[in-house]
Design an enzyme around this catalytic site. Sequence first.
Site, PDB file in Angstrom:
ATOM      1  CG  PHE C 256      31.825  41.233 121.642  1.00  0.00           C
ATOM      2  CD1 PHE C 256      31.608  41.769 122.931  1.00  0.00           C
ATOM      3  CD2 PHE C 256      30.913  39.887 121.009  1.00  0.00           C
ATOM      4  CE1 PHE C 256      29.873  42.089 123.260  1.00  0.00           C
ATOM      5  CE2 PHE C 256      29.753  40.874 121.086  1.00  0.00           C
ATOM      6  CZ  PHE C 256      29.257  41.460 122.045  1.00  0.00           C
ATOM      7  CB  ILE C 482      29.827  47.950 118.613  1.00  0.00           C
ATOM      8  CG1 ILE C 482      30.300  47.636 119.762  1.00  0.00           C
ATOM      9  CG2 ILE C 482      30.246  48.620 117.775  1.00  0.00           C
ATOM     10  CD1 ILE C 482      31.471  47.364 119.701  1.00  0.00           C
ATOM     11  CD  GLN C 656      30.917  48.169 127.962  1.00  0.00           C
ATOM     12  OE1 GLN C 656      30.947  49.113 128.549  1.00  0.00           O
ATOM     13  NE2 GLN C 656      32.065  48.468 126.639  1.00  0.00           N
ATOM     14  CD  GLU C 722      39.476  45.181 125.403  1.00  0.00           C
ATOM     15  OE1 GLU C 722      39.878  44.943 124.292  1.00  0.00           O
ATOM     16  OE2 GLU C 722      40.151  47.048 125.941  1.00  0.00           O
TER      17      GLU C 722
END
Lengths: 328, 158, 755
Positions: C256, C482, C656, C722
């Site tokens: 993050f 990740i 996501q 994001e």
Amino acid sequence: MRPFAYVKPVDVETAVLAAAKPGAKFLGGGTNLVDLMREGIERPDTVVDVTGLPFDTVDELPGGGLRIGAMVRNSALAADPRVRARYPVLSQALLCGASGQLRNMATVGGNLLQRTRCPYFYDTAAACNKREPGSGCDALDGFNRGCAILGVSESCIATHPSDMCVALAALDAVVEVRGADGTRRIPLTDFHRLPGDTPEIETTLAPGDLVTAVELPPVAAGSRYRKVRDRASYAFALVSVAAALRVSDGIVTEVRLALGGVAPKPWRAREAERLLVGGPADEASFRRAAEAELAAATLRPDNAFKVALAASTVVATLRMLSTEGASR
Amino acid sequence: MTEMRMKVNGSVESLDVEPWVSLLDALRDRLGVTGPKKGCDQGACGACTVLVDGMRINACLALAVQYDGREITTIEGVAHPLQEAFVRHDGFQCGYCTPGQICSAIGMLAEYEAGMPSAVTESPGLDEAEIRERMSGNLCRCGAYNGIVDAIMDVTGR
Amino acid sequence: MSIDYVKPEQATGTTRYVGQAVDRVDGTAKTSGQARFAAEFPYPDLAHAALVHATIARGRITAIDTAAARVVHGVVDVLTHENAPAMKPAPKMSMLNLGSIASSSSVNYLATDEVHWNGQPVAVVVAETVETARYAASLVAPTYQELPAAVDFATEKHNAVPEKKGNPLLEGGADKGDATAALAAAPVSVDLEFSTPQYNHNAIEPHATTAVWDGDHLTLHDSTQNIGWVRKHLAQRFGVPEKSIRILSPFVGGGFGGKGRAWPGTLLAVLAARATGRAVRLALTREGVYHTVGGRTPSTQRVALGADAQGRLTAIVHTSVSRIARVGGLPEPVTTATHHLYAVPNIHLSHEVVELDLLTNTFMRAPGEAIGTFALESAIDELAWELGMDPIELRLRNEPERDPVSGKSFTQRMLREAYARGAERFGWRDRDPRPGVMRDGRWLVGMGVATAFRGSIHMPVHVTVRLGADGKLVVRCALHEIGMGTATAQAQIAADEMGVPLESVRVEYGDSELPRGVGAIGSAQTASAAASVLAACAKLRKAVLALAPPGSPLRGRRIEELEARDGGLHHRDGGQTYTEILTAAGRDHLEVEHKPTMLGFLARTVRDSRRWVKATTGAQFCEVRVDPDTGEVRVSRWLGVFDLGTVINARTAASQLRGGIVMGIGMALSEQTLIDHRTGRIMNPSLAEYHVPVHADIPHIDIDYLNEPDPTMPLGLHGIGEVSITGAAAAVANAVRHATGKRVRDLPITLDKLL
């Protein structure tokens, strides 16, 4: 964590003897003590593991009460059909605490002896009279949103974090303690101490005293636990309410009320109870009683909201009990 | 040092540990069983969840010596339809909390079958609200909560 | 419009995998405990390290007593500024030196007696076991001379100064028209102050490093989301060539942004390994992560909006104050989204920054937009209340045709469609516009919307693609996994490009020996890698065709006439499999690479940025329930409709996007890092007291996307890591406003603010 000796006695006499030595500490499920040892807050020389002692049953008492062994796990107690039927407030309080995993580990005895979650207690770099007597209290002018508003002193405003104990306080539970001089019985409401000038002394236990059981007298009133916190689950209480209520013809005939998250000990709301009994079971009297109980609150900038929150939560819980009768 | 024995994923392991070694560190550092994860080391995330005699606990707050003679199951010893369901429903992203989520879910299902109530229990049936409450001891920062709940619902046939 | 990536001459096969909900290729590894993370690689002589953290905010160490720690059985060494080998100082920040951007602060740890923040590492204990290292670390006793420190953002923000022109990739202030005058003249206006607290990433894997020196060669297992930059940085700090450092990070337990730079734990593990000659593992404690890895800056923001009576915006003022540290950090580009969201003639945007004696801040999921959209989109909602207008209608009325500040075109902009589809799907028409009247039993019900916006970038990436005579494909690139499903997405793309089954593709990543990748930052990785995979596959197809043997139906064909499918190249008159072609040519394999130059990349980026604004957008719909007794807020429903270009994997993309929304819900309702105003000490450095959302906080999150390719992006795709956190906190705040009539302007919206 600091190295220590580990003993696991199989009988209570050996356990009490082992724990009477200075620097000894009882270990139950470990969910609080192991964390505190790792943080360097608890530094025992000897750890006396009492999970091997035969106090892991819930037994009937004559007259309808229950005797709960100190080694009974929180999850087992919450699931006990007798507890669910007769003391729903206790089952609910246990189920509102921690997580499934932690409840499987944590014991009744250990839960009674939980230590505060005050951030300044947890940080060994901070001043905390409870952790380091005489060092001061950084919470007074620091982050005190979670801190206590009742029963506090200038030396400590930490809360007691247990949910279970709040229910036990409402239920007039009695703690059975085995010490060097034999067995004693301490009402739960006298078990924890207010901080005064000695916040490091949290209970009325003497060194070596071992909690062996908690006894619950029969309770006829319906009961319920309401916990308010910053997440929907898995967080300590900002405010919690354990209540039992019996109403006859719109008049409160019996009420038991205890608050969590607002005081250094599970807070039995005697003043509110006194005002409620014999009065109407309506929202206005619930609120009046709650506000009377909270009138003595000592507030800090961050925790002043707890007065309104505690009052509203008391009202909501009593409202629910009065409209639904006994909870499930 | 205390000599102790545990059955870990079916095989008996003897080890000498100091009493201050946690079950989690004993598994990860002494036995090389690294499936259980260390996310907080203080019982606040659930990544270390293992099954002890079938019951879920947080291995980080357990002293290894307290578990002498017990049977420990970690993700490495799990063969459960949940694992495939987690893949199918994408019940993870980075995978770090996943071993704990799966072990916790297995323990949770056993608790439910045994009649354990929860803070949201109002009616019979393991619905989504029940699963969410009962799984709240397992944090997932990637936010795969929907997939985890779907995976659990899937294996329970709902 | 340029068509850099959608190549008409390209002989791609029918899309089979791109867009599908394909299972993650590493799913079994992650659900069986086989996936190994940085702290899980055994070495025979492994030692464990633990940090000692300073307990003052600023000052000097006058003495550091290590005697008690040294005598603990099992302690190997205690490193302090008095005895640690020297690292080279942190390189001065320069956009031309990626190693310097990776620098997490200017402090040279264990080199001087200076303390720059409360929690700074001042000693490292190396011991045989992790328990011994931690215990001995608790016995190290520094003595300090304290110096005055500025640590409290709330009081120090008044000393903020305008942001220096720094990073060209980050958008700063802007001025257009006369916003002040237009605001004063506007018939309807709002002028509001907002604040957001510090947030921390809290990846569930705490940062960990296992460092092994062999002479001047370093092997590092590190929980990094930025192998390339960190390797450059380490080479500079330890004075060794980059090629003698190997970083292995096949699995990283969440990032993050928090694992994007070289934080002290990594540096000190490497230093401790060099000092002791041992393989050293340093797995930070959770508290250690808080004390040594920066979070998102707190902010205060002012948003003032002026509009005419029909709701057409005439002025936007958006100013912010954020903080960096005296020893580094990045100014947060708080008003980025405000550059692009609304058609308005008068705009004033500015940033001010204050330097504090704290740990540096760093990027965290959508730096700038995540907190900037909270203020902007809350203010837009408040303006809708002022106007008595539906908040979606207000937004649509001000949807720009061109970028409001720069006048550039959008490469793609489908917010109208997103709102239309979302309103329908969410049942927006059932929303009673009056506040505090919708109920579910005793619960107050509220519905809110907000716009999501995140700029889109990509970077040059070097990949190789190897085709074996067995028909199997290996894509190699030092990418990061990740959690986003890196290998899965690139395998899907490569499988489609070469017309082979997904199972025949293996993606190798997470190793600095592989061709240079890009950090898993800025939502840049997927598109960056895809561009090079596409180019490499095109080369590979040509190379295969060139090998077509005499008599092959492919012989003499042009590549444009062919289709890659069924494990080979095909013309309508016939084709051959890769195995047939390579075998006939006597080739065991064919390998090609695509290696774009940084110069070419920069040239194109500059050219593109002059022409276009590239971004992902979305419409966030939130429904909350608020307990009227206690002020508890529960998010009960969510829908996000996003405009993201092409979606590669429907399943991992939805995950996501949900993940960003979950983090946005935490940001809105419960998360905050508490920094003591007297000491600069983080007082809730734990997952018990920093409240990330738990299962019970998160309802089913409905995800929808428009799936329209952006013609300027590889395969038409954008990164999506994001965008979904942006707008999320505002959607919650707007729903709470609808449910209760209360506008909460300071995050998080804890229940005490609603009592």
